[in-house]
Design a protein around this motif. Structure first.
Motif, PDB file in Angstrom:
ATOM      1  N   ILE A 163      -1.592   9.694   0.147  1.00 39.67           N
ATOM      2  CA  ILE A 163      -0.638   9.131   1.070  1.00 39.67           C
ATOM      3  C   ILE A 163      -1.802   8.152   1.978  1.00 39.67           C
ATOM      4  CG2 ILE A 163       1.000   9.200   3.111  1.00 39.67           C
ATOM      5  CD1 ILE A 163       1.837  12.027   1.970  1.00 39.67           C
ATOM      6  N   PHE A 164      -1.423   6.924   1.658  1.00 36.21           N
ATOM      7  CA  PHE A 164      -2.669   5.992   2.450  1.00 36.21           C
ATOM      8  C   PHE A 164      -1.694   5.289   3.301  1.00 36.21           C
ATOM      9  CE2 PHE A 164      -5.108   2.556   3.183  1.00 36.21           C
ATOM     10  CZ  PHE A 164      -6.471   2.763   3.051  1.00 36.21           C
ATOM     11  N   ILE A 165      -1.928   5.520   4.760  1.00 36.65           N
ATOM     12  CA  ILE A 165      -1.378   5.039   5.922  1.00 36.65           C
ATOM     13  C   ILE A 165      -2.125   3.716   6.438  1.00 36.65           C
ATOM     14  CG2 ILE A 165      -0.601   5.445   8.321  1.00 36.65           C
ATOM     15  CD1 ILE A 165       0.693   7.166   6.133  1.00 36.65           C
ATOM     16  N   GLY A 166      -1.550   2.766   6.364  1.00 35.04           N
ATOM     17  CA  GLY A 166      -2.101   1.172   6.887  1.00 35.04           C
ATOM     18  C   GLY A 166      -1.790   0.987   8.470  1.00 35.04           C
ATOM     19  N   SER A 167      -2.148   0.058   8.814  1.00 33.37           N
ATOM     20  CA  SER A 167      -1.919  -0.434  10.183  1.00 33.37           C
ATOM     21  C   SER A 167      -1.629  -1.886  10.604  1.00 33.37           C
ATOM     22  CB  SER A 167      -2.778   0.180  11.172  1.00 33.37           C
ATOM     23  OG  SER A 167      -4.251  -0.311  10.895  1.00 33.37           O
ATOM     24  N   SER A 210     -12.290  -3.312   5.967  1.00 29.33           N
ATOM     25  CA  SER A 210     -10.566  -3.470   5.914  1.00 29.33           C
ATOM     26  C   SER A 210      -9.846  -2.407   5.160  1.00 29.33           C
ATOM     27  CB  SER A 210     -10.538  -4.845   5.418  1.00 29.33           C
ATOM     28  OG  SER A 210     -10.678  -4.889   3.877  1.00 29.33           O
ATOM     29  N   GLU A 211      -8.677  -2.607   5.229  1.00 31.68           N
ATOM     30  CA  GLU A 211      -7.726  -1.433   4.513  1.00 31.68           C
ATOM     31  C   GLU A 211      -7.880  -1.874   2.997  1.00 31.68           C
ATOM     32  OE1 GLU A 211      -3.600  -1.526   5.926  1.00 31.68           O
ATOM     33  OE2 GLU A 211      -4.146  -1.083   7.922  1.00 31.68           O
ATOM     34  N   GLY A 212      -7.850  -3.288   2.788  1.00 28.99           N
ATOM     35  CA  GLY A 212      -8.154  -3.578   1.244  1.00 28.99           C
ATOM     36  C   GLY A 212      -9.363  -2.852   0.713  1.00 28.99           C
ATOM     37  N   GLU A 213     -10.400  -2.874   1.421  1.00 28.47           N
ATOM     38  CA  GLU A 213     -11.821  -2.436   0.719  1.00 28.47           C
ATOM     39  C   GLU A 213     -11.571  -0.854   0.607  1.00 28.47           C
ATOM     40  OE1 GLU A 213     -14.679  -5.668   2.505  1.00 28.47           O
ATOM     41  OE2 GLU A 213     -14.160  -3.928   3.798  1.00 28.47           O
ATOM     42  N   LEU A 214     -11.076  -0.189   1.845  1.00 27.91           N
ATOM     43  CA  LEU A 214     -10.996   1.378   1.777  1.00 27.91           C
ATOM     44  C   LEU A 214      -9.940   1.869   0.565  1.00 27.91           C
ATOM     45  CD1 LEU A 214     -10.690   2.038   5.416  1.00 27.91           C
ATOM     46  CD2 LEU A 214     -12.709   2.587   3.983  1.00 27.91           C
ATOM     47  N   LEU A 215      -8.875   1.056   0.535  1.00 27.27           N
ATOM     48  CA  LEU A 215      -7.869   1.330  -0.793  1.00 27.27           C
ATOM     49  C   LEU A 215      -8.557   1.216  -1.980  1.00 27.27           C
ATOM     50  CD1 LEU A 215      -5.175   2.184  -1.582  1.00 27.27           C
ATOM     51  CD2 LEU A 215      -4.326  -0.044  -1.386  1.00 27.27           C
ATOM     52  N   LEU A 229      -6.330  -6.444   0.626  1.00 27.40           N
ATOM     53  CA  LEU A 229      -5.245  -5.203   0.369  1.00 27.40           C
ATOM     54  C   LEU A 229      -3.960  -6.084  -0.457  1.00 27.40           C
ATOM     55  CD1 LEU A 229      -3.855  -2.624   1.583  1.00 27.40           C
ATOM     56  CD2 LEU A 229      -3.148  -3.933   3.486  1.00 27.40           C
ATOM     57  N   ALA A 230      -3.728  -7.100  -0.021  1.00 26.71           N
ATOM     58  CA  ALA A 230      -2.404  -7.825  -0.647  1.00 26.71           C
ATOM     59  C   ALA A 230      -2.866  -7.880  -2.180  1.00 26.71           C
ATOM     60  CB  ALA A 230      -2.392  -9.072  -0.045  1.00 26.71           C
ATOM     61  N   SER A 280       5.336 -12.375   2.064  1.00 26.96           N
ATOM     62  CA  SER A 280       5.714 -13.596   1.612  1.00 26.96           C
ATOM     63  C   SER A 280       4.748 -14.827   2.012  1.00 26.96           C
ATOM     64  CB  SER A 280       7.134 -14.138   1.831  1.00 26.96           C
ATOM     65  OG  SER A 280       7.467 -13.997   3.345  1.00 26.96           O
ATOM     66  N   LYS A 281       3.701 -14.334   2.977  1.00 29.01           N
ATOM     67  CA  LYS A 281       2.929 -15.359   3.506  1.00 29.01           C
ATOM     68  C   LYS A 281       1.789 -15.881   2.468  1.00 29.01           C
ATOM     69  CE  LYS A 281       3.824 -14.551   8.365  1.00 29.01           C
ATOM     70  NZ  LYS A 281       2.966 -14.398   9.822  1.00 29.01           N
ATOM     71  N   ASP A 282       1.404 -17.127   2.541  1.00 30.60           N
ATOM     72  CA  ASP A 282       0.255 -17.389   1.793  1.00 30.60           C
ATOM     73  C   ASP A 282      -0.948 -16.996   2.406  1.00 30.60           C
ATOM     74  OD1 ASP A 282       1.925 -18.745  -0.077  1.00 30.60           O
ATOM     75  OD2 ASP A 282       2.036 -20.597   1.161  1.00 30.60           O
ATOM     76  N   ASN A 283      -0.975 -17.033   3.733  1.00 30.04           N
ATOM     77  CA  ASN A 283      -2.424 -16.838   4.523  1.00 30.04           C
ATOM     78  C   ASN A 283      -2.135 -15.216   4.949  1.00 30.04           C
ATOM     79  OD1 ASN A 283      -3.580 -19.508   3.990  1.00 30.04           O
ATOM     80  ND2 ASN A 283      -2.328 -19.827   6.049  1.00 30.04           N
ATOM     81  N   GLN A 284      -2.909 -14.300   4.080  1.00 34.43           N
ATOM     82  CA  GLN A 284      -2.734 -12.922   4.267  1.00 34.43           C
ATOM     83  C   GLN A 284      -3.739 -12.362   5.363  1.00 34.43           C
ATOM     84  OE1 GLN A 284      -0.770 -10.681   3.287  1.00 34.43           O
ATOM     85  NE2 GLN A 284       0.534 -12.305   1.955  1.00 34.43           N
ATOM     86  N   VAL A 285      -3.287 -11.622   6.421  1.00 33.24           N
ATOM     87  CA  VAL A 285      -4.278 -10.949   7.366  1.00 33.24           C
ATOM     88  C   VAL A 285      -5.502 -10.170   6.419  1.00 33.24           C
ATOM     89  CG1 VAL A 285      -4.249  -9.375   9.266  1.00 33.24           C
ATOM     90  CG2 VAL A 285      -2.458 -10.848   8.872  1.00 33.24           C
ATOM     91  N   ASP A 286      -5.155  -9.603   5.494  1.00 29.77           N
ATOM     92  CA  ASP A 286      -6.058  -8.918   4.502  1.00 29.77           C
ATOM     93  C   ASP A 286      -5.935  -9.213   3.053  1.00 29.77           C
ATOM     94  OD1 ASP A 286      -7.780  -6.893   3.675  1.00 29.77           O
ATOM     95  OD2 ASP A 286      -7.053  -5.329   4.566  1.00 29.77           O
ATOM     96  N   PRO A 287      -6.428 -10.319   2.602  1.00 32.17           N
ATOM     97  CA  PRO A 287      -6.237 -10.594   1.187  1.00 32.17           C
ATOM     98  C   PRO A 287      -6.694  -9.592   0.258  1.00 32.17           C
ATOM     99  CG  PRO A 287      -7.271 -12.504   2.544  1.00 32.17           C
ATOM    100  CD  PRO A 287      -7.276 -11.060   3.476  1.00 32.17           C
TER     101      PRO A 287
END
Length: 314
Positions: A84-88, A210-215, A105-106, A96-103
């Protein structure tokens, strides 16, 4: 004229009500390999807005987790570890956004969702600051497992906080790796459950990831170990009740970071386009209505004789 202003007031009130809608965040469930399910469920999306407790129930029933975390028998397992991976950071509006806060992770979520043999998505999970998401999910599992969930060995990263429990926490990825490897050595044991909370580990020091790097690091660890695994990603955006902006909360948090890096520049997403189109159409309709009413009033005000004299013959 009064009717036109009344219609405009109703439209603005409706826009304010829409902006006060509760914040939702997405959740994704996937497994690279089929873990004993009779049907191949891939890229299934549930568009209904669900609570965290309903999410836990769906993961158990439709996601098949009840087969290995609710089971009381120590049979040969189809899954070595469930995560269970909990993000924040991720919210529903961010998908649906082009500019992601954490690319990163997306990209990781998209790749895992589309390339896995089993995958489900819940784009709208209602979140709250009143209770930690990890606590809500675990209590939801316990409530739907009929006392079979308490027997599980649950591992937490050291940033997890679950009320009323003494947690056995792991401080780094190496400890998680040792846990996964040792679990694979006993194929008849219970499936390990790892709760990876927001932020990962306390002792990252200056190596803030970042969350993306940890995941991505966690998935790479599981792949390298050869373990049969499944992952539930869920997000609980932080600071939901601290936003001072009158903008919709689902847009404020994402736009705040964009405005810090690109002052004065913003991009209208799908929700913004729909609202702007509706308002533009409403304003155009009101203007045309005013012109029509004004024209009719002017025509009614023209006072012309009803009879004309016949010209006299000279």
């Amino acid at each position: 004229m009064a009717a036109a202003w009344a219609a405009l007031a109703v439209l603005l009130a409706a826009a304010q009500v829409a902006s006060a809608a509760p914040v939702t965040a997405p959740a994704f469930l996937w497994a690279p390999k089929n873990y004993g399910r009779s049907d191949d469920t891939k890229e299934v999306v549930h568009y209904q807005t669900v609570s965290s407790k309903s999410l836990a129930k769906s993961v158990l029933a439709e996601g098949g987790w009840s087969n290995f975390i609710c089971s009381r028998e120590a049979a040969q397992r189809n899954v070595d570890v469930a995560v269970i991976f909990i993000g924040s950071t991720l919210q529903s509006a961010d998908i649906s956004k082009d500019n992601q806060v954490d690319p990163a992770l997306a990209d990781r979520l998209k790749l895992s969702f589309t390339s896995s043999n089993f995958s489900m998505a819940f784009p709208y999970v209602s979140t709250s600051d009143d209770e930690k998401l990890e606590s809500s999910l675990l209590s939801g599992f316990a409530a739907n497992c009929n006392s079979g969930f308490e027997r599980n060995d649950i591992t937490y990263t050291d940033k997890c906080t679950v009320s009323g429990q003494d947690l056995y926490k792991y401080p780094n990825m190496d400890a998680i790796n040792d846990l996964v490897v040792s679990g694979r050595a006993n194929p008849f044991g219970r499936t390990g459950l790892i709760v990876f909370c927001s932020g990962g580990f306390q002792r990252l020091g200056r190596l803030v990831k970042s969350e993306g790097e940890l995941l991505a690091q966690l998935v790479e660890l599981l792949e390298h170990s050869g373990a049969k695994y499944t992952i539930l990603y869920a997000s609980q955006p932080s600071g939901l009740l601290e936003s001072p902006s009158s903008l919709p909360l689902s847009r404020h948090l994402a736009e705040k970071k964009i405005n810090d890096t690109k002052a004065g520049q913003s991009k209208c997403d799908g929700e913004c386009l729909v609202k702007s189109s509706l308002l533009e159409g409403a304003f155009v309709g009101i203007v045309l209505l005013i012109i029509l009413i004004s024209g009719l009033m002017c025509m009614m005000g023209i006072d012309t004789p009803s009879r004309f004299e016949v010209p006299q013959e000279s």
